[in-house]
Design a protein around this motif. Structure first.
Motif, PDB file in Angstrom:
ATOM      1  N   ARG A 134     -82.397 -33.600  21.622  1.00  0.00           N
ATOM      2  CA  ARG A 134     -83.336 -32.642  22.457  1.00  0.00           C
ATOM      3  C   ARG A 134     -84.667 -33.317  22.451  1.00  0.00           C
ATOM      4  O   ARG A 134     -85.161 -33.232  23.591  1.00  0.00           O
ATOM      5  N   GLU A 135     -85.169 -33.438  21.146  1.00  0.00           N
ATOM      6  CA  GLU A 135     -86.440 -33.852  21.343  1.00  0.00           C
ATOM      7  C   GLU A 135     -86.788 -35.051  21.765  1.00  0.00           C
ATOM      8  O   GLU A 135     -87.858 -35.245  22.556  1.00  0.00           O
ATOM      9  N   ALA A 136     -85.925 -35.901  21.857  1.00  0.00           N
ATOM     10  CA  ALA A 136     -85.961 -37.363  22.486  1.00  0.00           C
ATOM     11  C   ALA A 136     -86.055 -37.084  24.086  1.00  0.00           C
ATOM     12  O   ALA A 136     -86.767 -37.784  24.620  1.00  0.00           O
ATOM     13  N   PHE A 137     -85.186 -36.144  24.424  1.00  0.00           N
ATOM     14  CA  PHE A 137     -85.004 -35.994  25.891  1.00  0.00           C
ATOM     15  C   PHE A 137     -86.180 -35.351  26.519  1.00  0.00           C
ATOM     16  O   PHE A 137     -86.626 -35.424  27.472  1.00  0.00           O
ATOM     17  N   ARG A 138     -86.737 -34.205  25.749  1.00  0.00           N
ATOM     18  CA  ARG A 138     -88.098 -33.743  26.156  1.00  0.00           C
ATOM     19  C   ARG A 138     -89.255 -35.070  26.449  1.00  0.00           C
ATOM     20  O   ARG A 138     -90.044 -34.821  27.090  1.00  0.00           O
ATOM     21  N   GLU A 139     -89.366 -35.959  25.429  1.00  0.00           N
ATOM     22  CA  GLU A 139     -90.207 -36.890  25.410  1.00  0.00           C
ATOM     23  C   GLU A 139     -89.836 -37.987  26.568  1.00  0.00           C
ATOM     24  O   GLU A 139     -90.756 -38.568  27.099  1.00  0.00           O
ATOM     25  N   CYS A 140     -88.470 -38.078  26.831  1.00  0.00           N
ATOM     26  CA  CYS A 140     -88.364 -39.168  27.890  1.00  0.00           C
ATOM     27  C   CYS A 140     -86.893 -38.691  28.671  1.00  0.00           C
ATOM     28  O   CYS A 140     -85.925 -38.841  28.003  1.00  0.00           O
ATOM     29  N   ARG A 141     -86.941 -38.278  30.067  1.00  0.00           N
ATOM     30  CA  ARG A 141     -85.699 -37.630  30.417  1.00  0.00           C
ATOM     31  C   ARG A 141     -84.974 -38.646  30.947  1.00  0.00           C
ATOM     32  O   ARG A 141     -84.740 -38.847  32.381  1.00  0.00           O
ATOM     33  N   THR A 142     -84.487 -39.633  30.137  1.00  0.00           N
ATOM     34  CA  THR A 142     -83.438 -40.632  30.706  1.00  0.00           C
ATOM     35  C   THR A 142     -81.858 -39.994  30.756  1.00  0.00           C
ATOM     36  O   THR A 142     -81.571 -39.278  29.979  1.00  0.00           O
ATOM     37  N   LEU A 143     -81.512 -40.221  31.853  1.00  0.00           N
ATOM     38  CA  LEU A 143     -80.289 -39.513  32.305  1.00  0.00           C
ATOM     39  C   LEU A 143     -78.866 -40.280  31.794  1.00  0.00           C
ATOM     40  O   LEU A 143     -78.913 -41.692  31.683  1.00  0.00           O
ATOM     41  N   ALA A 416     -74.610 -44.570  31.657  1.00  0.00           N
ATOM     42  CA  ALA A 416     -75.854 -44.037  31.556  1.00  0.00           C
ATOM     43  C   ALA A 416     -77.044 -44.983  31.808  1.00  0.00           C
ATOM     44  O   ALA A 416     -76.603 -46.201  32.009  1.00  0.00           O
ATOM     45  N   VAL A 417     -78.535 -44.726  31.753  1.00  0.00           N
ATOM     46  CA  VAL A 417     -79.329 -45.705  31.770  1.00  0.00           C
ATOM     47  C   VAL A 417     -79.987 -45.365  30.438  1.00  0.00           C
ATOM     48  O   VAL A 417     -79.745 -44.473  29.672  1.00  0.00           O
ATOM     49  N   SER A 444     -57.139 -61.909  18.390  1.00  0.00           N
ATOM     50  CA  SER A 444     -57.161 -61.213  19.535  1.00  0.00           C
ATOM     51  C   SER A 444     -58.325 -60.775  20.461  1.00  0.00           C
ATOM     52  O   SER A 444     -58.203 -60.417  21.604  1.00  0.00           O
ATOM     53  N   LEU A 445     -59.516 -61.355  19.909  1.00  0.00           N
ATOM     54  CA  LEU A 445     -60.694 -60.978  20.739  1.00  0.00           C
ATOM     55  C   LEU A 445     -60.523 -61.685  22.018  1.00  0.00           C
ATOM     56  O   LEU A 445     -60.692 -62.999  22.060  1.00  0.00           O
ATOM     57  N   GLY A 446     -60.394 -61.015  23.221  1.00  0.00           N
ATOM     58  CA  GLY A 446     -60.297 -61.714  24.424  1.00  0.00           C
ATOM     59  C   GLY A 446     -61.763 -61.892  25.253  1.00  0.00           C
ATOM     60  O   GLY A 446     -61.743 -62.999  25.692  1.00  0.00           O
ATOM     61  N   LEU A 447     -62.662 -61.131  25.210  1.00  0.00           N
ATOM     62  CA  LEU A 447     -63.953 -61.129  25.765  1.00  0.00           C
ATOM     63  C   LEU A 447     -64.956 -59.876  25.446  1.00  0.00           C
ATOM     64  O   LEU A 447     -64.355 -58.943  24.896  1.00  0.00           O
ATOM     65  N   TRP A 448     -65.759 -60.291  25.498  1.00  0.00           N
ATOM     66  CA  TRP A 448     -67.076 -59.474  25.292  1.00  0.00           C
ATOM     67  C   TRP A 448     -67.627 -58.779  26.809  1.00  0.00           C
ATOM     68  O   TRP A 448     -67.818 -59.509  27.651  1.00  0.00           O
ATOM     69  N   CYS A 449     -67.736 -57.486  26.794  1.00  0.00           N
ATOM     70  CA  CYS A 449     -68.232 -56.832  28.043  1.00  0.00           C
ATOM     71  C   CYS A 449     -69.329 -55.961  27.712  1.00  0.00           C
ATOM     72  O   CYS A 449     -69.459 -55.246  26.833  1.00  0.00           O
ATOM     73  N   GLY A 450     -70.552 -56.137  28.506  1.00  0.00           N
ATOM     74  CA  GLY A 450     -71.822 -55.516  28.242  1.00  0.00           C
ATOM     75  C   GLY A 450     -71.659 -53.834  28.147  1.00  0.00           C
ATOM     76  O   GLY A 450     -72.356 -53.333  27.354  1.00  0.00           O
ATOM     77  N   ASN A 451     -71.001 -53.273  29.093  1.00  0.00           N
ATOM     78  CA  ASN A 451     -71.047 -51.727  29.436  1.00  0.00           C
ATOM     79  C   ASN A 451     -69.863 -51.117  30.244  1.00  0.00           C
ATOM     80  O   ASN A 451     -69.360 -52.101  30.932  1.00  0.00           O
ATOM     81  N   ASN A 452     -69.743 -50.056  30.196  1.00  0.00           N
ATOM     82  CA  ASN A 452     -68.736 -49.386  30.930  1.00  0.00           C
ATOM     83  C   ASN A 452     -69.492 -48.793  32.183  1.00  0.00           C
ATOM     84  O   ASN A 452     -70.296 -47.754  31.788  1.00  0.00           O
ATOM     85  N   GLU A 453     -69.068 -48.992  33.412  1.00  0.00           N
ATOM     86  CA  GLU A 453     -69.403 -48.311  34.777  1.00  0.00           C
ATOM     87  C   GLU A 453     -71.025 -48.431  34.954  1.00  0.00           C
ATOM     88  O   GLU A 453     -71.227 -47.468  35.757  1.00  0.00           O
ATOM     89  N   MET A 454     -72.116 -48.972  34.074  1.00  0.00           N
ATOM     90  CA  MET A 454     -73.309 -48.716  34.511  1.00  0.00           C
ATOM     91  C   MET A 454     -73.701 -49.557  35.613  1.00  0.00           C
ATOM     92  O   MET A 454     -74.396 -49.001  36.572  1.00  0.00           O
ATOM     93  N   GLU A 455     -73.057 -50.823  36.080  1.00  0.00           N
ATOM     94  CA  GLU A 455     -73.343 -51.636  37.056  1.00  0.00           C
ATOM     95  C   GLU A 455     -73.078 -50.834  38.506  1.00  0.00           C
ATOM     96  O   GLU A 455     -73.524 -50.747  39.438  1.00  0.00           O
ATOM     97  N   ASN A 462     -76.916 -45.281  42.681  1.00  0.00           N
ATOM     98  CA  ASN A 462     -77.999 -44.935  42.240  1.00  0.00           C
ATOM     99  C   ASN A 462     -77.855 -43.701  41.331  1.00  0.00           C
ATOM    100  O   ASN A 462     -79.066 -42.875  41.189  1.00  0.00           O
ATOM    101  N   SER A 463     -76.901 -43.510  40.920  1.00  0.00           N
ATOM    102  CA  SER A 463     -76.883 -42.409  39.677  1.00  0.00           C
ATOM    103  C   SER A 463     -77.693 -42.367  38.437  1.00  0.00           C
ATOM    104  O   SER A 463     -77.858 -43.754  38.010  1.00  0.00           O
ATOM    105  N   TRP A 464     -78.320 -41.535  38.287  1.00  0.00           N
ATOM    106  CA  TRP A 464     -79.124 -41.327  37.253  1.00  0.00           C
ATOM    107  C   TRP A 464     -80.329 -41.903  36.962  1.00  0.00           C
ATOM    108  O   TRP A 464     -81.075 -41.782  36.226  1.00  0.00           O
ATOM    109  N   LEU A 465     -80.702 -42.860  37.936  1.00  0.00           N
ATOM    110  CA  LEU A 465     -82.148 -43.442  37.857  1.00  0.00           C
ATOM    111  C   LEU A 465     -83.209 -42.713  38.252  1.00  0.00           C
ATOM    112  O   LEU A 465     -83.173 -41.795  39.265  1.00  0.00           O
ATOM    113  N   THR A 466     -84.078 -42.806  37.359  1.00  0.00           N
ATOM    114  CA  THR A 466     -85.291 -41.785  37.854  1.00  0.00           C
ATOM    115  C   THR A 466     -86.675 -42.749  37.826  1.00  0.00           C
ATOM    116  O   THR A 466     -87.705 -42.326  38.340  1.00  0.00           O
TER     117      THR A 466
END
Length: 849
Positions: A134-143, A416-417, A444-455, A462-466
């Protein structure tokens, strides 16, 4: 190195309160409060809200320990936390050692000058994650994701704990992994990087040749060892490391560092390599293959570190001899995207894995093994670790190695961003390095992937971009920082920037002709199941459909019959996607008669889910080569909930999981029928006409050619044959083969169906049925189903056509060799794998009314 675990004698309390409670470490705050009667079951009814309030407070844990002499006499003594969940302050004997602010990292503190021989007091204060975000969100409203608590992006803590569209708001905290005292004499092994070079025989230059040769496709494997030793202390939480590969480096005290390597083959044969070897050659290697393609042979590598000839540390892991990459080649449809193992392109079959529980202390090697064994039971060869949870424990990957489950490993960022401040960057860099080094050796490690659904969602829509800096930070994190770290620390594992993606750079991240795709037009878009057939994705890494869990699972969160209704407050409290129960009803209206009872409604919802995913997977497998992956959303749940899982929170298999066993079978006969379900027909419209036909396909996802016989029959409701046919054919390894289309102009819409089966070597390997009408319109006869158990075999009898036959016991905890299957009139036998056979019940689509 000498170790002592610190897992006994812990107690905990809410910070500032006087009464101490017994605590379990490893464990969690919720787990300890629940065990001590200080909170109600957070999964019961709407107790989630009360549990969330409990995390408005800080909690402290403490214990006392003696330090053994064999640790006291070491050069360095470290207090090692194998993850803390987080935000935490750590104290020893009243002195503040430091803070921990990332659930995904190791935290170590040098206590050589602080520890006493006896009666040391260790204290950990866990601060409220709710207040922190909550405090972090007040200081920076990253969505970020709307289903989560605001500010979750500012804490390196499993995102799902703050809610998701299948998860509750239950941000547990705790010392959830082991705590250890480490006594270090001169130095220790930081890690060992093992690179593999495979020499392939000349004949193995194609998928078919590799399939024919199997393990013989590789004549030798050369292991290249890079051994890194930690010789100095910790600076700002980061160890100072030195490369001792080949034994050429001297430690800070002037000592000569060297190592010995020992390789234990799968058959137990050992070979020892002295004098700090940099290369080890293994002749006639036994290769590791994914489930269904060969054996999961594993070699044990042991590296012993010496200082001036004295053993000071040991590193021991299991590896698989294999190459694994992603095949990306231009072709007639665009660009392929396929796992390439030992040179052969394999079709990925599996599901997305989320954290197993909201209470972290309940996740054990035993719970994980049970879950992953059920994945292999359903013929999985792959698992995608979704990026909104946490990096699983070592045992998860050990089990995947053993079971042959290729792991698509997301880094822990999702929907998220993120604000890339210098402090955040330093924090996540260390997180990446630690986890890459920890996981990289696994077969078993097949690949590394950076993130889920952000791109896809953040930038395509343009979801969540401020602010513009969030785009810059995205590129820095996922297309510069992470790939640089993967290249440095795990250069032989493929990196993919996001899921879905076409390769990065915001270049059409959900392009059906390149990379991987998340497809949700069926479900979110309310499209019919047949919509899948319009698309030929190269690799579908997310697609799904919801269903209710077993009534017995629902009874674990409510005992009030008033709640046994899809639209009750409690049922919708345990349904995290708003209005989704109505969506299930919408699809049910299209498919089945209105269920008269809640239990029948649950059964129908599971059949909807199973058929929805079957339509997709069978279509993808029929188009093998163009499509090379079907990973459905999702395998499991973290609490009892209505969701996309095929295994509910209590471990009960939904209909989908049995369907998966069939549609992921190595040899699959599937049917692309044309009828009402594919025509989106309106029977009240003038000129209500559509084709009635079938086209059969055999998919062979094995390393051997298959000689099979395929049969089909047009039947009446009492299963009598009107017309039939048979064809024998050879299906080459790693291919799919179409049979000719068969038209049925004479078929009666409501009173004819088609059965089909595939036989090889006298055994029926794959079978099913299709209707030309919606199931709700078909004129089923009462099949008069009955079943009888004798030992571990259940015999089911049907007097007429029976669709989606379910066998269950009173506790609904059976695991059978087959279930939710179609029957012509006759007898079917299945084996009991788990559960008792008292009070068996059986039903079919005929009973949905």
């Amino acid at each position: 190195m000498t170790e002592k675990t610190l897992h006994t004698g812990w107690k905990m309390r809410r910070l500032g309160e006087m009464e101490w409670l017994p605590a379990t470490v490893p464990g969690s705050v919720y787990g300890d409060l629940l065990a001590n009667g200080r909170m109600e079951n957070p999964f019961w009814k709407d107790n989630e809200d009360k549990a969330l309030e409990l995390m408005e407070y800080d909690y402290e844990y403490t214990m006392q320990f003696d330090c053994p002499e064999d640790i006291l006499d070491k050069d360095r003594i470290l207090l090692h936390f194998d993850r803390l969940d987080t935000i935490a302050d750590v104290f020893l004997n009243g002195e503040h050692l430091g803070d921990a602010f990332n659930m995904h990292r190791i935290w170590e503190y040098d206590i050589r000058e602080k520890v006493k021989p006896a009666e040391n007091e260790l204290r950990v204060v866990l601060h409220s994650p709710n207040k922190y975000i909550r405090e972090a969100f007040r200081e920076c409203r990253t969505l970020g994701n709307d289903d989560t608590l605001e500010g979750f992006v500012h804490i390196r803590k499993a995102h799902y704990m703050f809610g998701w569209d299948w998860g509750a708001h239950l941000p547990d905290a705790g010392i959830f992994r082991p705590v250890t005292l480490l006594g270090i004499d001169r130095g220790r092994i930081d890690n060992v990087l093992i690179l593999q070079q495979h020499e392939r025989v000349p004949e193995a230059d194609s998928d078919r040749a590799i399939a024919a040769l199997g393990n013989r496709s590789v004549s030798r494997v050369t292991l290249q060892l890079q051994v890194t030793e930690e010789t100095a202390g910790i600076t700002d939480g980061v160890p100072k490391l030195m490369d001792v590969t080949g034994g050429r480096v001297f430690g800070g005290c002037g000592q000569h560092m060297s190592y010995q390597a020992e390789i234990t083959a799968p058959d137990g044969t050992k070979a020892v390599y002295e004098d700090s070897p940099t290369e080890i050659v293994i002749e006639e290697p036994k290769l590791w293959w994914p489930n269904g393609y060969g054996a999961q042979d594993l070699y044990t590598v042991k590296v012993v570190l010496y200082s001036d000839g004295r053993e000071i540390d040991c590193w021991e892991k299991r590896i698989g001899l294999r190459t694994m990459n992603m095949r990306r080649e231009k072709d007639e449809w665009g660009e392929c995207f396929a796992h390439e193992v030992n040179g052969a392109a394999v079709f990925a079959m599996g599901a997305d894995y989320i954290p197993e529980d909201n209470l972290l202390g309940r996740v054990t090697p035993e719970t994980t093994r049970k879950l992953l064994e059920k994945a292999r039971f359903a013929n999985f060869n792959a698992i995608r670790v979704w990026g909104g949870g946490y990096y699983p424990s070592d045992w998860f990957y050990d089990i995947c190695d053993e079971l042959g489950l290729m792991v698509w490993q997301d880094f822990m960022f999702a929907c998220a961003v993120y604000e890339l401040t210098p402090a955040f960057e330093a924090n996540i860099r260390q997180e990446f390095i630690e986890n890459v080094k920890r996981i990289r050796h696994h077969a078993s490690l097949g690949l590394w992937c950076g993130n889920n659904e952000m791109e896809q969602f953040v930038f395509e829509r343009n979801s969540w971009l401020t602010k513009a800096s969030e785009v810059r930070d995205y590129f820095l994190m996922f297309e510069r920082i992470i790939p640089e770290i993967v290249h440095t620390y795990d250069p032989q594992t493929f990196y993919w920037p996001a899921s879905p993606s076409s390769g990065g750079c915001l270049d059409e991240p959900n392009d059906p002709n390149r990379g991987d795709v998340h497809y949700w037009a069926v479900w979110h878009g309310n499209k019919p199941f047949s919509e899948y057939r319009k698309y030929f994705f190269r690799y579908a890494s997310e697609f799904g459909f919801q269903a209710f869990p077993s009534l017995k699972t629902i009874e674990t969160f409510t005992d009030d019959p008033e709640d046994y209704n899809a639209f009750s407050y409690i049922c919708e409290k345990h349904q995290r996607q708003y209005s989704a129960n109505g969506k299930i009803m919408g699809y049910m209206q299209q498919t089945y008669k209105y269920p008269s009872g809640f239990d029948t409604f649950i059964y129908a919802s599971q059949l909807l889910q199973a058929d929805a995913i079957r339509y997709g997977v069978e279509h993808f497998r029929r188009n093998r080569g163009r499509c090379m992956g079907a990973i459905y959303w999702q395998l499991n749940d973290c609490w009892p909930v209505v969701s996309w899982s095929s295994i509910d929170y209590e471990g009960r298999l939904k209909a989908l999981h049995y369907y998966a066993k069939r549609f992921f079978a190595p040899l699959l006969l599937s049917c692309e029928e044309q009828g009402m379900m594919s025509a989106e027909a309106n029977m009240n419209r003038e000129h209500f006409e559509f084709e009635k036909s079938i086209r059969l396909n055999v998919a062979n996802e094995t390393m051997k050619d298959a000689q099979v016989t395929v049969r089909w029959a047009l039947r009446t409701p009492d299963a009598q044959i009107v017309r039939s046919g048979e064809e024998s054919l050879t299906v080459p390894a790693l291919t799919s083969v179409w049979l000719d289309k068969i038209l049925f102009p004479e078929a009666q819409l409501r009173t004819n169906y088609v059965s089909y089966e595939m036989e090889m070597d006298g055994e029926i390997l794959s079978e099913g049925t299709v209707n030309f009408s919606y199931p709700k319109y078909f004129a089923y006869m009462d099949p008069q189903l009955s079943c009888k158990a004798e030992g571990d075999v259940i015999t089911v009898k049907a007097q007429a056509y029976a669709k989606s036959v379910e066998i269950r016991n009173e506790e609904d905890n059976l695991v059978l060799s087959d279930n939710f299957f179609d029957m012509n009139a006759g007898v079917k036998r299945v084996r009991v794998l788990e559960g008792n056979t008292d009070k068996l019940m059986v039903r079919s689509v005929f009973d949905i009314k």
